[in-house]
Design an enzyme around this catalytic site. Structure first.
Site, PDB file in Angstrom:
ATOM      1  N   HIS A  96     -31.301  41.830 -42.996  1.00 26.11           N
ATOM      2  CA  HIS A  96     -30.651  43.813 -43.053  1.00 26.11           C
ATOM      3  C   HIS A  96     -30.505  43.870 -44.157  1.00 26.11           C
ATOM      4  O   HIS A  96     -29.820  44.309 -44.784  1.00 26.11           O
ATOM      5  CB  HIS A  96     -29.054  43.652 -42.322  1.00 26.11           C
ATOM      6  CG  HIS A  96     -29.486  42.871 -40.985  1.00 26.11           C
ATOM      7  ND1 HIS A  96     -29.598  43.461 -39.825  1.00 26.11           N
ATOM      8  CD2 HIS A  96     -28.600  41.747 -40.562  1.00 26.11           C
ATOM      9  CE1 HIS A  96     -29.352  43.051 -39.364  1.00 26.11           C
ATOM     10  NE2 HIS A  96     -28.975  41.769 -39.354  1.00 26.11           N
ATOM     11  N   ASP A 270     -24.335  45.697 -39.123  1.00 22.09           N
ATOM     12  CA  ASP A 270     -25.003  45.168 -39.605  1.00 22.09           C
ATOM     13  C   ASP A 270     -26.241  45.893 -41.094  1.00 22.09           C
ATOM     14  O   ASP A 270     -26.360  45.425 -41.589  1.00 22.09           O
ATOM     15  CB  ASP A 270     -25.225  44.077 -39.660  1.00 22.09           C
ATOM     16  CG  ASP A 270     -26.093  44.469 -37.904  1.00 22.09           C
ATOM     17  OD1 ASP A 270     -26.452  45.880 -37.109  1.00 22.09           O
ATOM     18  OD2 ASP A 270     -27.099  43.588 -37.493  1.00 22.09           O
TER      19      ASP A 270
HETATM   20  N1  LIG Z   1     -22.573  43.064 -35.617  1.00 24.91           N
HETATM   21  C1  LIG Z   1     -23.438  42.385 -35.797  1.00 24.91           C
HETATM   22  O1  LIG Z   1     -23.043  41.526 -35.292  1.00 24.91           O
HETATM   23  C2  LIG Z   1     -24.557  42.862 -34.614  1.00 24.91           C
HETATM   24  C3  LIG Z   1     -25.089  41.638 -33.458  1.00 24.91           C
HETATM   25  C4  LIG Z   1     -26.358  41.974 -32.880  1.00 24.91           C
HETATM   26  C5  LIG Z   1     -27.079  43.680 -33.657  1.00 24.91           C
HETATM   27  N2  LIG Z   1     -26.176  44.462 -34.003  1.00 24.91           N
HETATM   28  C6  LIG Z   1     -26.955  45.068 -34.566  1.00 24.91           C
HETATM   29  O2  LIG Z   1     -26.459  46.704 -33.086  1.00 24.91           O
HETATM   30  C7  LIG Z   1     -27.655  46.909 -33.331  1.00 24.91           C
HETATM   31  C8  LIG Z   1     -28.249  47.879 -31.791  1.00 24.91           C
HETATM   32  O3  LIG Z   1     -29.020  47.351 -32.089  1.00 24.91           O
HETATM   33  P1  LIG Z   1     -29.819  46.419 -30.638  1.00 24.91           P
HETATM   34  O4  LIG Z   1     -30.729  46.165 -30.671  1.00 24.91           O
HETATM   35  O5  LIG Z   1     -29.834  47.822 -29.582  1.00 24.91           O
HETATM   36  O6  LIG Z   1     -31.275  48.016 -31.062  1.00 24.91           O
HETATM   37  P2  LIG Z   1     -32.035  48.873 -30.317  1.00 24.91           P
HETATM   38  O7  LIG Z   1     -33.502  48.864 -30.837  1.00 24.91           O
HETATM   39  O8  LIG Z   1     -32.325  48.214 -28.645  1.00 24.91           O
HETATM   40  O9  LIG Z   1     -31.284  49.838 -30.004  1.00 24.91           O
HETATM   41  C9  LIG Z   1     -31.450  51.274 -30.492  1.00 24.91           C
HETATM   42  C10 LIG Z   1     -31.426  52.148 -30.028  1.00 24.91           C
HETATM   43  O10 LIG Z   1     -30.752  53.424 -30.926  1.00 24.91           O
HETATM   44  C11 LIG Z   1     -31.142  54.661 -30.070  1.00 24.91           C
HETATM   45  N3  LIG Z   1     -31.363  56.166 -30.996  1.00 24.91           N
HETATM   46  C12 LIG Z   1     -31.335  56.243 -32.554  1.00 24.91           C
HETATM   47  N4  LIG Z   1     -31.047  56.547 -33.041  1.00 24.91           N
HETATM   48  C13 LIG Z   1     -29.826  57.501 -32.209  1.00 24.91           C
HETATM   49  C14 LIG Z   1     -29.687  58.082 -32.603  1.00 24.91           C
HETATM   50  N5  LIG Z   1     -29.052  59.333 -32.884  1.00 24.91           N
HETATM   51  N6  LIG Z   1     -28.107  58.291 -31.078  1.00 24.91           N
HETATM   52  C15 LIG Z   1     -28.450  57.543 -30.296  1.00 24.91           C
HETATM   53  N7  LIG Z   1     -29.174  56.984 -30.305  1.00 24.91           N
HETATM   54  C16 LIG Z   1     -30.124  57.057 -31.195  1.00 24.91           C
HETATM   55  C17 LIG Z   1     -32.544  54.357 -30.638  1.00 24.91           C
HETATM   56  O11 LIG Z   1     -33.560  55.221 -29.088  1.00 24.91           O
HETATM   57  C18 LIG Z   1     -32.848  53.093 -29.511  1.00 24.91           C
HETATM   58  O12 LIG Z   1     -32.479  53.053 -27.587  1.00 24.91           O
HETATM   59  C19 LIG Z   1     -28.447  46.818 -34.715  1.00 24.91           C
HETATM   60  O13 LIG Z   1     -28.189  47.929 -35.526  1.00 24.91           O
HETATM   61  C20 LIG Z   1     -28.863  45.958 -34.888  1.00 24.91           C
HETATM   62  O14 LIG Z   1     -29.015  45.624 -35.805  1.00 24.91           O
HETATM   63  C21 LIG Z   1     -24.768  44.199 -34.969  1.00 24.91           C
END
Ligand SMILES: NC(=O)c1ccc[n+]([C@@H]2O[C@H](COP(=O)([O-])OP(=O)(O)OC[C@H]3O[C@@H](n4cnc5c(N)ncnc54)[C@H](O)[C@@H]3O)[C@@H](O)[C@H]2O)c1
Length: 368
Positions: A96, A270
Site C-alpha cells: 500500500h 489501508d
Molecule cells: N482495512 C483493511 O484491513 C482492508 C482489508 C481488505 C481490503 N481493504 C481495502 O478495501 C478497499 C476496497 O477493496 P475491494 O477489494 O473491495 O476493491 P474492489 O476493486 O473490489 O472494489 C472497489 C469498488 O470501488 C468502486 N469505486 C471506485 N470509485 C468509486 C466512487 N467514487 N464511488 C463509489 N464507488 C467507487 C469501484 O467501481 C469498485 O467496484 C481497498 O482499499 C482495499 O485495500 C482494507
C-alpha cells in the site's frame, strides 16, 4: 532460493505469510524456508508444525533478512525493518505504497524488489491476493459496525435487524466491489436496510441481480452520497482505485450531517481512507469519535480473525511465491503478466504509475 518468513511487527498483526503446507510445497521444489520463531503463534501454528514440514527456525529477525532472497510477509515493513531490507532482495507482501511516502522512500533507498500483493491483477481484471482479505474485511465491517452501534460502545444504540414493529438500521456502503459485496451480504442477512453506491453501472446491475430485496443500488455521485450519508446508522467505506490513494468520496461536511452515535467503518483506510475524517487506527484502539460519529479505521482488519485469514491468504499467495522462487522475479514477470503488475519497485526505481502519481514522482515501466 532461500525464502524467509519473519514474524509480523505491525500492532496486533496475528497473521503469518506461509503455512506448513506451503513450506512443504516449496521444499519439494528444492527451495529452503527459514522462519522466525513464533511467527505462526498468532494464527495457531506452532514452531514444531513448521519444523515437521521442513522449515528451519531462526531466532533473530535480522538473520531472516540477511539470508533470504525472497522475504514473504503479510503487512508492509515498519520503520524498524527498513534498515534490514537489502539490495535486490525480493519482498512479497501488502505494501500500500500510495498511503505512505516514508515507506515508498525507504524501500526505494534499500533498492529492494517490491512485489505488492494488492496490485497483482489476473487476466479477468481481479485482484486474486487482495480478494480473500477483502472478503474477510467486508464481512467483519458489519460485525464491528454492529458492535459499535451498541450504546455501551458509545454508539446510537440500534440493532441492525430491528424487531417486529421497529425499523431496522440503515447501512450505507460506498463501493460495491469485493468488500462492499461481502458487507452487503452480511448486513442484508441481518435484515438491515442496505444501500450500495458505486460509479460502475455494470457492477450495480450485477449487484441488483444477485442481492436480496433489502439491498438497493444507487449510482455514486455527490448528491446521492450526501443524502445517504445523512440517513446512515452505519456507513462502510469500500472504494478502491488500484494502487492509488483512495479518493475522499465522503467529505467532512457530509460526516457533520450524520446522526449522533452513527458509526463509520472505513475499510479503504489501508489506501488512505475514502472518508475525509478517517485516520488509521489499530485493534488495540480501534475507534475514535469525531463530530459525534464513531470512526473504526483499522488498517489490518482481517488480523482479528487470523486463523481464518492466514489460511485464506496463504491459499492465494503460494502459487505466485512458487513461481517467483522457481523462476526468479524477472522471468516470472516476463511469463506471468499478473506478477508483472505486482512489481512496484526494482532496485531503486519506481515502476508503478499510481504510486508515482500519488507523490508526484517519476516512474519507469519495468521491462524484464
Ligand atoms: N482495512 C483493511 O484491513 C482492508 C482489508 C481488505 C481490503 N481493504 C481495502 O478495501 C478497499 C476496497 O477493496 P475491494 O477489494 O473491495 O476493491 P474492489 O476493486 O473490489 O472494489 C472497489 C469498488 O470501488 C468502486 N469505486 C471506485 N470509485 C468509486 C466512487 N467514487 N464511488 C463509489 N464507488 C467507487 C469501484 O467501481 C469498485 O467496484 C481497498 O482499499 C482495499 O485495500 C482494507
Amino acid at each position: 532460493m532461500i525464502i524467509g518468513v519473519p514474524k509480523e511487527t505491525k500492532s496486533d498483526e496475528y497473521r503469518v505469510a506461509l503455512v506448513p503446507a506451503g513450506v512443504e510445497e516449496l521444499l519439494k521444489r528444492g527451495h529452503t524456508v527459514i522462519i522466525e520463531q513464533g511467527a505462526g503463534s498468532g494464527s495457531g501454528i506452532s514452531d514444531e508444525e513448521y519444523q515437521r514440514a521442513g522449515a528451519q527456525l531462526v531466532v533473530e529477525r535480522g538473520e531472516i533478512y540477511d539470508k533470504a532472497q525472497l522475504v514473504m510477509k503479510v503487512k508492509e515493513p515498519l520503520p524498524e525493518e527498513y534498515p534490514l531490507l537489502r539490495e535486490e532482495q525480493i519482498v512479497f507482501t501488502f505494501f500500500h505504497f500510495a498511503a505512505s511516502k516514508q515507506l515508498t522512500d525507504a524501500t526505494l533507498k534499500a533498492k529492494a524488489v517490491a512485489i505488492a500483493y494488492e496490485t497483482i491483477r489476473d487476466e479477468h481484471g481481479q485482484h486474486p491476493i487482495l480478494t480473500p482479505m477483502s472478503e474477510v474485511a467486508g464481512r467483519m465491517s458489519i460485525q464491528e459496525g454492529a458492535k459499535y452501534l451498541e450504546k455501551p460502545m458509545l454508539g446510537r444504540g440500534i440493532l441492525l435487524s430491528g424487531v417486529p414493529g421497529v425499523a431496522p438500521a440503515e447501512v450505507v456502503i460506498v463501493g460495491g466491489g469485493v468488500v462492499g459485496t461481502n458487507a452487503a451480504k452480511v448486513a442484508s442477512g441481518f435484515g438491515a436496510r442496505v444501500t450500495m453506491l458505486d460509479i460502475n453501472t455494470g457492477r450495480l446491475r450485477y449487484l441488483d441481480d444477485i442481492m436480496p430485496k433489502n439491498v438497493v443500488t444507487l449510482i455514486s455521485n455527490t448528491q446521492n452520497i450526501r443524502q445517504k450519508v445523512r440517513d446512515a446508522d452505519l456507513l462502510i467505506g469500500a472504494v478502491l482505485i488500484e494502487g492509488a490513494r483512495a479518493p475522499h468520496v465522503v467529505t467532512k461536511e457530509m460526516v457533520q450531517t450524520m446522526k449522533p452515535g452513527a458509526v463509520i467503518v472505513d475499510v479503504a483506510i489501508d489506501q488512505g481512507g475514502c472518508i475525509e475524517t478517517s485516520k488509521p487506527t489499530n485493534h488495540s484502539n480501534p475507534v475514535y469519535r469525531e463530530y459525534d460519529v464513531l470512526h473504526y479505521c483499522v488498517t489490518n482488519i482481517p488480523s482479528a480473525v487470523a486463523c481464518t485469514s492466514t489460511h485464506a491468504l496463504a491459499n492465494v499467495t503460494l502459487p505466485y511465491a512458487r513461481e517467483i522462487a522457481d523462476k526468479g522475479y524477472e522471468r516470472a514477470a516476463r511469463e506471468n503478466p499478473a506478477i508483472l503488475k505486482g512489481i512496484n519497485m526494482v532496485k531503486g526505481v519506481l515502476t508503478n504509475k499510481a504510486v508515482a502519481d500519488a507523490f508526484g514522482m517519476s516512474y519507469r515501466i519495468f521491462q524484464s
